[in-house]
Design an enzyme around this catalytic site. Structure first.
Site, PDB file in Angstrom:
ATOM      1  N   LYS A   1       0.846  -1.199   0.000  1.00 54.93           N
ATOM      2  CA  LYS A   1       0.000   0.000   0.000  1.00 54.93           C
ATOM      3  C   LYS A   1       0.879   1.247   0.000  1.00 54.93           C
ATOM      4  CE  LYS A   1      -3.932   1.840   2.676  1.00 54.93           C
ATOM      5  NZ  LYS A   1      -4.849   1.552   3.800  1.00 54.93           N
TER       6      LYS A   1
ATOM      7  N   SER B   1      -9.719   1.604   2.780  1.00 54.06           N
ATOM      8  CA  SER B   1      -8.834   2.371   1.930  1.00 54.06           C
ATOM      9  C   SER B   1      -7.823   1.508   1.159  1.00 54.06           C
ATOM     10  CB  SER B   1      -8.087   3.413   2.772  1.00 54.06           C
ATOM     11  OG  SER B   1      -7.279   2.778   3.736  1.00 54.06           O
TER      12      SER B   1
ATOM     13  N   SER C   1      -9.831  -0.828   6.905  1.00 51.95           N
ATOM     14  CA  SER C   1      -9.278  -0.658   5.560  1.00 51.95           C
ATOM     15  C   SER C   1      -8.621  -1.877   4.930  1.00 51.95           C
ATOM     16  CB  SER C   1      -8.278   0.496   5.549  1.00 51.95           C
ATOM     17  OG  SER C   1      -8.987   1.690   5.423  1.00 51.95           O
TER      18      SER C   1
END
Ligand code: GLN
Length: 483
Positions: A79, A154, A178
């Site tokens: 990420k 996310s 997330s």
């Protein structure tokens, strides 16, 4: 051979049997990214050269019969709020569009030490604030199962990259769901371990008392493989304590670890009284049936304080966000305005107005309001007390039960252009945030896909530092689904 459809542990076995080389595998993943990511938009940066160089190194080590980690040669995405040295780290924001990380996050160091192959950095909601990747400066990540829908967030780029065979395992971050929510949207497995299990050093902070790195993969076995590597206390993160419950090796051929007999699951009554989406509640009922058929006990349990998790989460998280985001002053790093300015105030104002998107600004403003003088007593300190109450209530539940079960998210993946308001988005996090409020480990497991190709995620939440029990029950559940 299509390597990219294999699980990470199958790839690892293939290397050991000399079935294929790491370079072949890596090139196939990179080709997939080139072909598919035009449509999906999971990657912000592809580190092609770094990946190929690393793959060659792995092949050489295998050739020389060196002792290799289980993770060696496994293709991984990270990420883009986690630092990989000399690679751009944007956090999905214009503010850091051109920022190059000067060091490796502690968990990245461990992945490199174990010879994982990092393919690149993947999309997220801006600074991890959101549940759809729609707040990313780099555009939405589409759901590989249905390109008219979002991948969730996310860590949407993480889940989409695994779901579309553009990585086998991905590292995400989970502040309020997330890792789990995009996993449920993209039919992957995603787990956030107990708070403090994995170092946060090198991961951009959203809300430090909630944030924890997590892992997204195709099955539970792959999750455990990654957790074994990245778990551990780190002197660079004072809140990290390590977690032996993540650093172990299951003997996967041993059937007794895939057993649910006698395990006790609590399902909060508050959740059952809700007006859940029909498909989601149908899948939840199926999951409960499967658990029972396999010897588990599932009972309704009342936790009144779970009705207050959204307010508690948003007050505390936004408070922490407003303080953490102050570091983006465009002096040490970050976007600097081209506009003329007379005072430093003007420079801050212009740079931050241009650099941050609406969701980040909204949260900074709410957080600042909440923390200001009189409001701090009214909101912030009160929310801290409620956090304590929720913790107490959950601890009480965990005296009688091993796990809490619920859907990961109340609805199916959103359409990319739906018109949900920010408040509706916040409210939808109700099943994922309790684990972050209390620091518990929590996992999302995919139910089989329906005719439309979409799947519903089922969430199990466990006792703090009993991550191993949670993984074991998840393995058993996964096996029961696949039987
Ligand atoms: N959707 C949640 C939020 O917007 C969770 C974010 C996260 O876990 N990073 O706050």
């Amino acid at each position: 051979m299509t390597f990219s459809k294999l699980k990470a542990w199958e790839i690892a076995q293939g290397y050991r049997n000399r079935d294929f080389s790491c370079e072949e595998v890596t090139r196939e993943f990179l080709d997939n990214i080139k072909e598919k990511d035009k449509d999906i938009n999971a990657y912000i940066t592809v580190t092609e050269k770094m990946a190929i160089d690393q793959a060659k190194k792995v092949d050489e080590k295998f050739h020389n019969r060196e002792e290799m980690s289980a993770l060696a040669g496994v293709p991984i995405s990270i990420k883009d709020n986690i630092s990989v040295k000399d690679v751009k780290m944007t956090c999905g924001s214009k503010m850091l569009e051109n920022y190059i990380a000067p060091y490796d996050a502690s968990l990245v160091k461990k992945i490199k030490k174990n010879d994982g192959v990092i393919l690149g950095k993947v999309n997220l909601d801006e600074f991890a604030m959101g549940a759809s990747t729609r707040t990313s400066y780099f555009g939405v990540t589409k759901n590989p199962l249905d390109l008219t829908r979002v991948s969730g967030g996310s860590s949407g780029g993480s889940a989409a990259s695994v779901s579309a065979n553009m990585a086998t395992i991905s590292i995400g971050s989970d502040t309020g769901g997330s890792v789990r929510q995009p996993s449920s949207f993209c039919k992957t497995v995603g787990m956030k371990p107990t708070y403090g299990s994995i170092s946060r050093f090198g991961m951009a902070t959203m809300a430090n008392t909630f944030d924890q790195p997590g892992v997204i993969a195709n099955d539970v076995r792959d999750l455990t493989m990654m957790f074994n590597v990245i778990e551990g206390r780190d002197e660079k993160d004072a809140t990290s304590v390590g977690n032996p419950g993540l650093n172990f090796d299951f003997d996967f051929s041993d059937d007794s670890i895939k057993n649910l007999k006698g395990k006790k699951f609590a399902i909060p009554k508050t959740y059952l009284n809700m007006d859940l989406n029909e498909r989601v509640s149908g899948e939840l009922n199926k999951a409960i049936e499967i658990l029972k058929e396999n010897g588990a006990v599932v009972e309704e349990y009342e936790i009144e304080s779970l009705n207050h998790v959204i307010e508690t989460y948003n007050i505390l998280v936004n408070g922490e966000i407003s303080s953490n985001m102050a570091r983006f002053d465009s002096i040490r790093y970050g976007h600097r305005t081209d506009k003329k300015f007379e005072t430093i105030e003007e420079m801050y104002r212009a740079s931050r107005s241009e650099g941050f998107g609406d969701e980040v600004k909204r949260r900074i403003m709410i957080g600042t309001h909440i923390l200001s003088m009189d409001n701090a007593d009214e909101f912030y300190y009160k929310a801290l007390k409620v956090r304590g109450l929720i913790k107490k209530d959950m601890d009480r539940m965990f005296k009688d039960y091993d796990f809490m079960i619920c859907p990961t998210f109340p609805v199916l993946p959103f359409k990319i252009d739906d018109d949900m308001s920010p408040v509706e988005m916040y409210q939808a996090d109700l099943f994922t945030v309790p684990a972050n409020i209390v620091g518990s480990p929590s996992i999302s497991l995919p139910m089989p896909a329906g005719e439309d190709g979409l799947s519903v995620g089922i969430e199990f939440t466990g006792k703090r530092f009993k991550d191993k029990d949670l993984l074991q029950a998840s393995l058993a559940f996964e096996r029961s689904l696949n039987k």
